[in-house]
Design a protein around this motif. Structure first.
Motif, short mmCIF file in Angstrom:
data_model
loop_
_atom_site.label_atom_id
_atom_site.label_comp_id
_atom_site.label_asym_id
_atom_site.label_seq_id
_atom_site.Cartn_x
_atom_site.Cartn_y
_atom_site.Cartn_z
N CYS A 158 4.83 -1.42 3.48
CA CYS A 158 3.53 -2.53 4.06
C CYS A 158 4.58 -3.77 4.43
O CYS A 158 4.15 -4.92 4.79
CB CYS A 158 3.89 -3.65 2.43
N GLU A 159 5.43 -3.84 4.80
CA GLU A 159 6.81 -4.42 5.92
C GLU A 159 6.34 -4.13 6.97
O GLU A 159 6.45 -5.03 8.84
CB GLU A 159 7.78 -4.17 5.65
N CYS A 160 5.06 -3.35 7.91
CA CYS A 160 4.96 -3.06 9.09
C CYS A 160 3.86 -3.89 9.68
O CYS A 160 2.93 -4.26 8.89
CB CYS A 160 4.26 -1.20 9.09
N ASP A 161 3.32 -4.35 10.90
CA ASP A 161 2.22 -4.62 11.48
C ASP A 161 0.92 -4.09 12.01
O ASP A 161 1.44 -2.69 11.72
CB ASP A 161 2.71 -5.17 13.22
N PHE A 162 -0.37 -4.40 11.97
CA PHE A 162 -1.12 -3.58 11.62
C PHE A 162 -2.65 -4.83 13.13
O PHE A 162 -2.95 -5.91 12.45
CB PHE A 162 -2.00 -3.02 10.36
N ASP A 163 -2.27 -4.03 13.58
CA ASP A 163 -3.43 -4.61 15.31
C ASP A 163 -4.86 -4.02 14.77
O ASP A 163 -5.06 -2.91 15.40
CB ASP A 163 -2.59 -4.65 16.00
N PHE A 164 -6.03 -3.83 14.24
CA PHE A 164 -7.24 -3.51 14.37
C PHE A 164 -7.52 -3.73 15.22
O PHE A 164 -9.24 -4.26 15.32
CB PHE A 164 -7.91 -4.03 12.70
N THR A 165 -7.38 -4.90 16.55
CA THR A 165 -8.11 -5.66 17.24
C THR A 165 -9.56 -4.69 17.97
O THR A 165 -9.56 -3.83 18.75
CB THR A 165 -7.66 -6.20 18.85
N ASP A 166 -10.87 -5.51 17.75
CA ASP A 166 -11.87 -4.57 18.30
C ASP A 166 -11.56 -2.73 17.65
O ASP A 166 -12.79 -2.24 17.66
CB ASP A 166 -12.01 -4.52 19.69
N ALA A 167 -11.73 -3.06 16.39
CA ALA A 167 -11.76 -1.88 15.24
C ALA A 167 -13.35 -1.40 15.12
O ALA A 167 -13.66 -2.76 14.71
CB ALA A 167 -11.28 -1.35 15.10
N VAL A 168 -13.39 -0.34 14.62
CA VAL A 168 -14.25 -0.23 13.78
C VAL A 168 -14.58 0.39 13.08
O VAL A 168 -13.70 1.59 12.32
CB VAL A 168 -15.85 0.64 14.93
N VAL B 231 -1.00 -4.49 0.46
CA VAL B 231 -0.35 -5.74 0.89
C VAL B 231 -0.07 -5.25 2.05
O VAL B 231 0.48 -4.32 2.51
CB VAL B 231 0.85 -5.26 -0.19
N PHE B 232 -0.30 -6.74 2.59
CA PHE B 232 -0.32 -6.35 4.15
C PHE B 232 0.80 -7.77 4.43
O PHE B 232 1.39 -8.66 3.65
CB PHE B 232 -1.34 -7.47 4.94
N ALA B 233 2.59 -6.97 4.06
CA ALA B 233 3.34 -8.42 4.33
C ALA B 233 3.82 -8.41 5.68
O ALA B 233 5.42 -8.72 5.58
CB ALA B 233 4.08 -8.23 3.26
N GLY B 234 3.93 -7.90 6.75
CA GLY B 234 4.36 -7.65 7.35
C GLY B 234 3.99 -8.93 8.42
O GLY B 234 3.82 -9.96 8.34
N ARG B 235 4.56 -9.10 9.80
CA ARG B 235 4.62 -10.36 10.24
C ARG B 235 2.97 -10.72 10.87
O ARG B 235 2.41 -11.45 10.70
CB ARG B 235 5.15 -10.37 11.56
N GLN C 50 7.01 2.19 12.44
CA GLN C 50 6.23 1.57 12.94
C GLN C 50 5.32 2.41 14.64
O GLN C 50 4.10 1.28 14.57
CB GLN C 50 6.14 -0.37 13.30
N GLN C 51 5.97 2.58 15.07
CA GLN C 51 6.02 3.26 16.42
C GLN C 51 4.36 4.22 15.40
O GLN C 51 3.52 4.57 16.35
CB GLN C 51 6.34 4.08 17.11
N CYS C 52 4.32 5.33 14.41
CA CYS C 52 3.78 5.80 14.20
C CYS C 52 2.04 5.26 13.13
O CYS C 52 0.87 5.35 13.98
CB CYS C 52 3.91 6.46 12.60
N VAL C 53 2.39 3.89 12.83
CA VAL C 53 1.33 3.22 11.94
C VAL C 53 0.80 2.74 13.81
O VAL C 53 -0.38 2.64 13.32
CB VAL C 53 1.70 2.11 11.66
N ASP C 54 1.25 2.60 14.51
CA ASP C 54 0.78 1.84 15.98
C ASP C 54 -0.23 2.74 16.20
O ASP C 54 -1.67 2.67 16.53
CB ASP C 54 1.79 1.55 17.01
N VAL C 55 0.00 4.27 16.32
CA VAL C 55 -1.02 4.79 16.95
C VAL C 55 -2.22 5.78 16.16
O VAL C 55 -3.32 5.99 16.74
CB VAL C 55 0.19 6.52 16.96
N LEU C 56 -1.82 5.66 15.11
CA LEU C 56 -3.43 5.52 13.57
C LEU C 56 -4.04 3.89 13.95
O LEU C 56 -5.06 4.16 14.03
CB LEU C 56 -2.98 5.86 11.64
N GLY D 65 1.99 -12.33 5.28
CA GLY D 65 2.94 -12.38 6.46
C GLY D 65 2.75 -13.76 7.47
O GLY D 65 1.17 -14.29 7.16
N LYS D 66 3.24 -13.67 8.28
CA LYS D 66 3.60 -14.82 9.15
C LYS D 66 1.77 -15.38 9.34
O LYS D 66 1.36 -16.26 9.07
CB LYS D 66 3.98 -15.17 10.41
#
Length: 469
Positions: free
Chosen positions: A191-201, A211-215, A120-126, A239-240
């Motif tokens: 797939c189980e990771c959370d993805f935060d693309f807030t304000d992304a272009v 498949v997005f299966a994170g919370r 998750q830490q690696c995904v958060d950086v990307l 996800g939730k």
């Protein structure tokens, strides 16, 4: 400081292993003494000593295992910090080639370390890289900086703007790498990771078959630029929470056969659970043909659909609550042909249909009544505006209650061959009633009794007030 903490933790583990070993040795000696006849006759001291030595050897082995495990864990932790830091430094390099290499390096770190928080830490950086400020017009340039000279109160001021060179290539690589790791064919899936693309272009968003299966999956206020691919065809959001709130799609957005089916949650979480496109703007049209929406909530509140074509044909809305409240449908054509709405509550209240052509032909709005409890409690089009050509031909209205009260009907609006199977259907006090067609227009007495008002046709609210005065 960290070494001191690690040593103290190791010491605690070793002492724990020794204490546990001594306890086992004591219990073993006691068992041998009481259950092997040590009280009845003089015990063989040599045998007992051998057994005790074996127990002590076992304690030593346990201590060695604890030490080896802790060393391995510390070594793994140190290696993760080393390779993660190296990949992060590459992503921050001014050279575009080094940054692209950094993307693959960070993905390699996520693949190698399967622990959830490390991946998750690696995904958060990307994802964080995509959220950085970005000037699309400079995305493919070789500039690293640009100066601008302006006049400020008679004084010349020079401003220098710094750019990440050819950043479009890096961003496209990140999106492609993430999408590849979200597909079933991936060797290692995220797939189980959370993805935060807030304000992304996004300039190129190809998320087909992902498949997005994170919370949490967030595209809040994301910008999808025109002229490039924007597709989530056959994507699955499990996800939730899934949110596209405030997202702007300047290109045609494709969600054909996508699945929005979050996991079951308790009643306390239902208010914050589900999928939302509220306040999003589909500037190039959107396609949700054959899409499935399940779970607690599906929200398109205050969403704007413009462009040549918007389609929800054959989509299945099975969430407990489905809302298009205050939605704006503009452009040339909007279609809900063959769509099914089977949740407990469905609302298009205060929506506006201003397209050249809007169609609900052969759609099902509401599920049939089941014993005392109806699957669909209410379908609401209250205060909705209809302009242009709007067709509800062959539509099935079911459930307990269907509300068209306060609607603004002005155009060519057809309810020909519609099946009004709901218990209570209301067209009371419309704002306007022009160009509306029903099967009983030539014979108002043929209108079903559960459809109000009576007498028919409905009188607009303003006209009724004038008659009353």
């Amino acid at each position: 400081m960290s070494r001191t903490v690690q040593r103290s933790g190791l010491m605690v583990s070793v002492l724990g292993a020794v204490a546990g070993g001594l306890a086992i040795a004591g219990i073993t000696w006691w068992g041998l003494w009481h259950f092997l006849g040590a009280k009845a006759e003089t015990p063989n001291q040599l045998d007992l000593s051998r057994i005790s030595l074996a127990v002590a050897a076992g304690i030593g082995g346990a201590v060695a295992l604890v030490v080896a495990y802790r060393k391995q864990r510390d070594a793994e932790r140190g290696r993760f910090a080393e390779v993660f830091g190296a990949a992060a430094r590459q992503l921050g390099d001014p050279d575009v080639a080094v940054r692209i290499a950094g993307v693959y390096a960070m993905a390699g770190v996520a693949d190698e370390f399967s622990a959830r928080w490390r991946r998750q830490q690696c995904v958060d950086v990307l994802c964080g890289y995509l959220r950085l400020p970005y000037a699309p017009e400079e995305g493919a340039s070789h500039l690293v900086s640009k100066s601008q000279r302006i006049e400020d109160n008679g004084t010349a001021v020079e401003r220098v703007y710094t750019y990440r060179q050819n950043d479009r290539q890096v961003r496209d690589t990140i999106v492609r790498v993430i999408a590849e790791h979200l597909r079933p064919s991936a060797e290692t899936r995220w797939c189980e990771c959370d993805f935060d693309f807030t304000d992304a272009v996004f300039e190129n968003a190809d998320f087909r078959y992902t498949v997005f299966a994170g919370r949490n999956t967030r595209f809040t206020n994301a910008m999808f630029l025109s002229g490039r691919i924007v597709t989530f065809e056959k994507a699955r959001f499990l996800g939730k929470r899934v949110t596209f709130r405030g997202a702007i799609f300047r290109s045609a957005a494709v969600f054909d056969h996508a699945e929005f089916a979050h996991t079951e949650v308790g009643r306390a979480d239902r208010g914050a659970t589900g999928v939302t496109f509220s306040e999003a703007t589909f500037g190039g049209g959107g396609s949700f043909e054959g899409a499935e929406f399940r779970g607690a909530r599906t929200a398109f509140d205050r969403t704007t659909f413009v462009g040549e074509r918007t389609s929800f044909a054959n989509a299945a809305f099975a969430a407990e609550s489905t809302s298009f409240e205050r939605g704006v449908f503009d452009g040339e054509r909007v279609t809900f042909t063959g769509a099914e709405f089977t949740g407990a509550r469905v609302t298009f209240a205060d929506a506006r249909f201003c397209t050249d052509s809007s169609s609900f032909d052969c759609a099902r709005l509401g599920a049939p009544i089941r014993w005392r409890n109806g699957r669909t409690q209410e379908v609401s089009f209250a205060r909705t505006e209809y302009h242009g050509t709007v067709s509800f031909a062959d539509t099935v209205f079911a459930g307990r209650k269907v509300v068209f009260a306060g609607g603004d009907f002005f155009g060519d609006i057809s309810f020909r061959r519609a099946a009004f199977d709901a218990r209570d259907i209301s067209f009371d006090r419309p704002k306007a009633w022009v160009g509306v067609h029903f099967d009983w227009d030539d014979s108002p007495t043929a209108k079903p009794s559960h459809i109000s008002p009576t007498p028919w046709p409905p009188v607009p609210a303003e006209s009724a007030s004038e008659l009353a005065s």
